[in-house]
Design a protein around this motif. Structure first.
Motif, short mmCIF file in Angstrom:
data_model
loop_
_atom_site.label_atom_id
_atom_site.label_comp_id
_atom_site.label_asym_id
_atom_site.label_seq_id
_atom_site.Cartn_x
_atom_site.Cartn_y
_atom_site.Cartn_z
N GLN A 143 -5.85 -1.67 6.01
CA GLN A 143 -6.75 -0.97 5.08
C GLN A 143 -6.72 0.51 5.42
O GLN A 143 -5.84 1.22 4.99
N CYS A 144 -7.68 0.99 6.22
CA CYS A 144 -7.60 2.43 6.54
C CYS A 144 -6.42 2.71 7.45
O CYS A 144 -5.89 3.80 7.46
N GLY A 145 -6.02 1.72 8.22
CA GLY A 145 -4.84 1.89 9.06
C GLY A 145 -5.13 2.47 10.43
O GLY A 145 -4.21 2.63 11.23
N PHE A 146 -6.37 2.76 10.72
CA PHE A 146 -6.68 3.41 11.99
C PHE A 146 -6.49 2.46 13.16
O PHE A 146 -6.09 2.87 14.24
N PHE A 162 -3.97 11.09 9.69
CA PHE A 162 -5.42 11.31 9.74
C PHE A 162 -5.73 12.77 10.10
O PHE A 162 -4.84 13.55 10.46
N GLU A 213 -13.40 -9.30 2.43
CA GLU A 213 -13.46 -9.81 3.80
C GLU A 213 -14.05 -8.77 4.76
O GLU A 213 -14.81 -9.11 5.67
N GLY A 214 -13.71 -7.51 4.54
CA GLY A 214 -14.30 -6.46 5.38
C GLY A 214 -15.79 -6.35 5.16
O GLY A 214 -16.57 -6.16 6.10
N LYS A 238 0.82 -1.20 0.00
CA LYS A 238 0.00 0.00 0.00
C LYS A 238 0.87 1.26 0.00
O LYS A 238 1.83 1.35 0.77
N TYR A 284 -10.95 -3.53 17.77
CA TYR A 284 -11.93 -3.59 16.70
C TYR A 284 -11.31 -3.11 15.40
O TYR A 284 -10.50 -2.19 15.39
N CYS A 285 -11.70 -3.76 14.32
CA CYS A 285 -11.32 -3.31 13.00
C CYS A 285 -12.57 -3.40 12.16
O CYS A 285 -13.22 -4.43 12.12
N ARG A 286 -12.94 -2.30 11.53
CA ARG A 286 -14.17 -2.33 10.73
C ARG A 286 -13.86 -2.59 9.26
O ARG A 286 -14.76 -2.66 8.45
N CYS A 287 -12.58 -2.70 8.93
CA CYS A 287 -12.23 -2.78 7.50
C CYS A 287 -11.86 -4.16 7.01
O CYS A 287 -12.15 -4.51 5.88
N THR A 288 -11.12 -4.94 7.81
CA THR A 288 -10.41 -6.09 7.22
C THR A 288 -11.09 -7.44 7.37
O THR A 288 -10.73 -8.38 6.66
N GLY A 289 -12.00 -7.59 8.32
CA GLY A 289 -12.54 -8.91 8.58
C GLY A 289 -11.54 -9.83 9.28
O GLY A 289 -11.80 -11.01 9.47
N PHE A 290 -10.38 -9.30 9.62
CA PHE A 290 -9.36 -9.93 10.46
C PHE A 290 -8.57 -11.07 9.82
O PHE A 290 -7.60 -11.52 10.40
N ARG A 301 -5.87 11.10 5.31
CA ARG A 301 -6.35 9.71 5.28
C ARG A 301 -7.63 9.59 6.07
O ARG A 301 -7.83 10.29 7.06
N MET A 302 -8.48 8.69 5.65
CA MET A 302 -9.75 8.48 6.32
C MET A 302 -9.68 7.17 7.10
O MET A 302 -9.21 6.17 6.56
N MET A 362 -15.16 -13.93 14.15
CA MET A 362 -15.20 -14.17 12.70
C MET A 362 -15.09 -15.66 12.39
O MET A 362 -14.30 -16.38 12.99
N GLY A 415 -9.79 4.22 2.61
CA GLY A 415 -9.03 3.28 3.42
C GLY A 415 -8.86 1.97 2.66
O GLY A 415 -8.02 1.15 2.98
N ALA A 444 -17.53 -9.16 6.93
CA ALA A 444 -17.62 -8.92 8.37
C ALA A 444 -18.79 -8.00 8.71
O ALA A 444 -19.54 -8.23 9.65
N LEU A 481 1.56 4.26 7.95
CA LEU A 481 0.47 3.74 8.79
C LEU A 481 0.97 2.71 9.80
O LEU A 481 0.47 2.68 10.93
#
Ligand code: FES
Ligand code: FES
Lengths: 774, 155
Positions: free
Chosen positions: B99-102, A27, A663-664, A14, B134-140, A250-251, A702, A499, A667, A20
């Motif tokens: 992903q977002c990296g947060f 951010f 995958e995200g 990336k 928690y991660c809302r982007c990757t699904g882990f 960045r978001m 998951m 992101g 989830a 990151l």
């Protein structure tokens, strides 16, 4: 499918990745500004009320308070907060601040103060007297005679029928559904209900605003739509567009929740009033009910089929609520019809929808944009039909789904707020998606397995879904490239990386086209001062539309590079190729660095160019989602064991990133299916605005994930790419509901499917069975 | 509020900061420029504010800065050695786990605490270690793979 390509189709790291993983400033909040004030919004405690009296004198007198805004001292300009292309198809029913509040959490006033504690104290010092009005919380009651009218203000525009709380109404169709139903051997009709889901980006909404040295308003903000926000803030604050500079760092996730001008207007207004930098960031609690949600819907789905399983007619009738304001109201709901029904080749289709106002949190754009609701209904019903007819659901899908070369005529009827354009399927990997995801889950064996004894019952279920890639005829983007002395290129694009990795994908497209390695591309994105226009990140448009613009711009620049090299190498352009950071002909070559130096210092020419791009079609990505579940009949708990998702995204520009998108989405789809719902009490107050009571899937929750990319070559996309970020969120809910049916023989038509719902349904089933025995 | 002094080690450097007794460690670290410490909920629920305190992951939003007196604090900024990334950082980049990296700083710090204690964890143990973030982007899937790969690489 990298077919001789050196950058596109490869799992490059990336861009910005190192920053990151090392915690570098990236951010919106990663900046320190001298004199920064904290902005805070006073939320309405009532779902529906008029402000009878508001007195801010005590708040203003508090030391450290620099600005207090109410409806009395800001401009009143009707607008929509939906971050959409002008003219927005959402009603103009929202005001910076108003004398009426329409949901718990609606803006009453805003303050800017020297610390968060002072700002919070100032809010407590604002005296407000409310005239509390009857609230409309139930979407089925909203249109009833005598219901309180939520938008009774005279100056709002574009509301379908304000007196009946109808924000928007859609009626579209092809063929003649009534005839279709008459010609059918069997007709199935069911009602489905979906809930209020919140995006939960890890980074809540945040905006920082200040006046720069020239008195221009700078807005540094976590947004998917920098350009739309600039235009909307200019209109609301009544300052010229040229006096506003929107910067998108960045978001920390958006998922559609940031396709919204949400804090930019009020933060800018506070900065102008205080003449100091102001930051507003939502707390997690505020994010839950003062940002946006997915639209809850009640869907009535009817399908007519021949005995052999051919679908002849489908009809979907929806009531949806947009909450207190109509952001994205008709467009999200339009998608519920236009992107869902045409998955099948039925000749007759009809879609009707009322989008109503209620005194509840505002709904908006959310990954999937109306499709998760529609596909939950359609794919659950289709499973029921297939089971009823004794046809394997996979077979049933194969028989009925849209195919390569088909035209989806319903899309022509249902555009973004106006007539759309017909969609032609020019690439389609859906049959392969079905085969491979079925194999991954072990479909055939598991469908035929005998039910297990004991209280743990297993089942498998599936769903097929599609989406679009950009909004046909509306979404457009531009990009600009210029060459530097070292043979590198600056790429400027208005695209907004949420992101998911858009910056990386766009850089890959530029590098591939120019024949250079990825490190030779330096990207700047989402800054309204320094990058050209882009509608922003939504509608799965960035790869195909912004990527299309980047490819065009890079092709133009490549032409210039080749012409320059032709002069240097004294060789006709036709004999030259770009690649490996150089331009080569048989027996000779020049490096990009040499070409750049020659161009700049010998020819006195800057190699640079830009391009704009849009599409008149929105190529659908396809997806097959298969789920395996285990239902505990004693506790009602549904454990998802395995999700296999196969997606046709066209070409995957960056396969690892594409898998990550899948995958995200899965989830979030799992949460939609089983756990997530923002619950309101009888007065419209949120009951669970926190991560303890609103459960999203974590690392331990998951299931096993299998992700399969079925690549195709889309003629309208850059290097054959379509899109991927949204489509995989549509399948989990119906696939899981169908797997639960396979496991325990009970249908669930309401989301989320909670253990208590499962238990209750099992008990009812037993009672029915007992009754029948008697 | 009365000001006070706190002395602690951050990423191996001795620091002495003037704070208010009620200041959260999260706020003080961000104020001092450690932007890798993220604010996601301020309620101990999302883990985005994770730092290692004497090697153990804690939510810096649940702790007063004053309580860190004398402690060794590691933030994401201190995980790499100069420009040489830690194997976990490399693995996160190679596996597309960002992903977002947060959430990334918190994931990497939690994983680091695990690997420091248990160099060859099972997938279960990795998921357990990441459960608080928690991660809302990757699904882990990719973060878990990255941690397992980093553990393998360290072997
Ligand atoms: S910010 Fe500390 S746990 Fe969420
Ligand atoms: S990568 Fe975005 S929250 Fe984890």
């Amino acid at each position: 499918m990298s077919s001789g390509r050196t950058v596109v189709g490869h799992n490059v790291r990336k861009v910005e990745g190192v920053k990151l993983v090392t915690g570098g400033p990236a951010f919106t909040d990663d900046i320190q500004l001298p004199g920064l004030l904290y902005g805070k919004i006073l939320p309405s405690p009532y779902a529906h009320a008029r402000i009878k009296r508001i007195d801010t004198r005590k708040a203003k007198a508090l030391p450290g308070v620099h600005a207090v805004l109410t409806y009395k001292n800001v401009p009143r300009v009707p607008h929509t907060t939906a971050g959409q292309a002008w003219p927005e198809p959402s009603p103009y029913d929202t005001y910076l601040l108003d004398s009426k509040v329409r949901f718990v959490g609606d803006r009453v006033a805003a303050v800017a103060a020297e610390s968060r504690a002072i700002a919070e104290k100032a809010l407590r010092l604002i005296e407000v007297e409310y005239d509390v009005l009857p609230a409309v919380l139930d979407m089925e009651q909203a249109m009833a005679p005598g219901a309180a009218v939520i938008h009774d203000e005279p100056d709002s525009k574009g509301i379908y029928d304000a007196s009946r709380n109808i924000a928007g109404y859609i009626l579209r169709g092809i063929g003649d559904v009534d005839q279709g139903f008459r010609d059918s051997d069997r007709i199935f009709e069911r009602e489905y209900r979906t809930q209020r889901q919140q995006h939960c980006p890890l980074e809540p909404h945040i905006t920082i605003s200040w006046l720069d040295g020239d008195g221009r308003l700078v807005i540094r903000t976590s947004t998917q739509v920098p350009y739309h926000s600039r235009r909307q803030v200019a209109m609301i604050l009544q300052i010229p567009v040229s006096r506003i500079h929107v910067i998108k760092p960045r978001m920390g996730g958006g998922f559609g929740g940031k396709q919204e001008m949400l804090l930019e207007d009020i933060c800018g207004a506070l900065a102008l009033a205080a003449r100091r930098p102001v930051k507003i960031e939502y707390t997690r609690e505020e994010e839950f009910y003062m940002a946006r949600t997915r639209h809850p819907q009640i869907l009535r789905m009817k399908m007519g089929v021949k005995r052999d399983g051919t679908i002849l007619a489908s009809q979907l009738t929806v009531v949806a609520t947009t909450g207190a304001y109509g952001s994205h109201s008709t467009t999200v709901q339009g998608n519920t019809g236009s992107k869902v029904l045409p998955l099948y080749r039925a000749e007759h289709m009809r879609f009707e929808c009322h989008v109503v106002y209620t005194n509840t949190p505002v709904a908006g754009a959310f990954r999937g944009y109306g499709c998760p609701q529609g596909f939950f209904a359609q794919e659950t019903l289709v499973d029921e039909i297939a089971n009823d007819l004794g046809i394997d659901p996979v077979e049933f899908h194969r028989q009925n789904v849209i195919r390569l070369g088909d035209t989806d005529r319903l899309s022509a009827q249902l555009g973004e707020g106006k007539e759309g354009l017909p969609r032609i399927v020019r690439s389609c990997g859906l049959p392969e998606c079905l085969d491979r995801a079925a194999a991954a889950i072990g479909w055939t064996g598991k469908r035929q397995a005998l039910p297990a004894a004991g209280h743990l019952k297993r089942g498998v279920g599936m769903a097929c879904t599609m989406q679009g890639s950009g909004i046909a005829g509306i979404d457009w983007a531009s990009a600009f490239l210029k060459m530097n002395e070292d043979g590198s290129f600056f790429l400027q694009t208005g695209a907004a990386d949420v992101g998911g990795g858009a910056d990386t994908v766009l850089s890959q497209i530029a590098a591939e086209t120019l024949g250079v390695s990825l490190d030779k591309i330096v990207i700047t994105s989402g800054d309204t001062d320094t990058t050209p226009f882009d509608v922003g990140a939504y509608a799965s448009s960035t790869t195909i539309i912004s990527g299309g613009a980047v490819k065009k711009a890079a092709e133009k620049v490549r032409e210039q590079v080749l012409r320059m090299a032709a002069k240097m190498l004294d060789t006709p352009v036709e004999n030259l190729t770009c690649g490996d950071n150089r331009v080569s002909a048989v027996g000779k070559s020049a490096t990009m660095t040499e070409i750049a130096l020659h161009s700049m210092y010998k020819e006195k020419t800057q190699i640079m160019d830009g391009a704009s791009h849009f599409n008149t079609d929105s190529p659908p990505p396809f997806c097959a989602t298969f789920a395996e579940v285990e239902v505990d009949t004693e506790t009602g708990k549904v454990r998802v064991l395995h999700m296999a998702t196969a997606v046709d995204p066209g070409t995957a520009i960056n396969p690892a990133q594409a898998e990550g998108q899948v995958e995200g989405a899965v989830a979030q789809g799992l949460g939609y299916a089983l756990t997530e719902e923002l619950v309101l009490d009888g007065a419209g107050r949120p009951l669970n605005p926190n991560f303890l009571d609103y459960k999203i899937f974590g690392a331990k929750d998951m299931p096993k994930l299998t992700t399969i990319l079925v690549e195709t070559d889309e003629p309208l996309g850059p290097y054959g790419a379509k899109s991927i970020s949204e489509v995989p969120i549509n399948g989990p809910a119906p696939a899981i509901a169908n797997a639960i049916f396979h496991a325990i023989g009970v249908r669930f038509r309401k989301l989320p499917i909670r253990p208590e719902d499962v238990l209750r349904a099992l008990r009812e089933k037993e009672t029915v069975a007992d009754d029948q025995c008697v | 509020m009365k000001a006070m002094e706190v002395r602690l080690n951050v990423n191996g450097e001795a620091k002495q900061w003037t704070i208010a007794p009620g200041d959260l460690l999260l706020d003080v670290l961000r104020r001092e420029g450690y932007f890798g410490v993220k604010r996601g909920c301020e309620a101990g629920e999302c883990g985005a504010c994770t730092v290692l305190l004497d090697g153990k992951p804690i939510n810096s939003c649940l702790m007063f800065a004053a309580q860190a007196e004398g402690a060794d604090v590691l933030t994401i900024e201190g995980v790499a050695h100069g420009s040489t990334l830690h194997p976990l950082q490399e693995a996160f980049l190679d596996h597309g786990a960002v992903q977002c990296g947060f959430c990334t700083p918190a994931m990497i710090l939690n994983a680091k605490a695990l690997l420091d204690r248990k160099p060859h964890p099972s997938e279960e143990e990795v998921r357990e270690a990441l459960a608080g973030t928690y991660c809302r982007c990757t699904g882990f899937r990719k973060p878990v793979e990255a941690v397992l790969a980093a553990a393998g690489a360290k072997r």
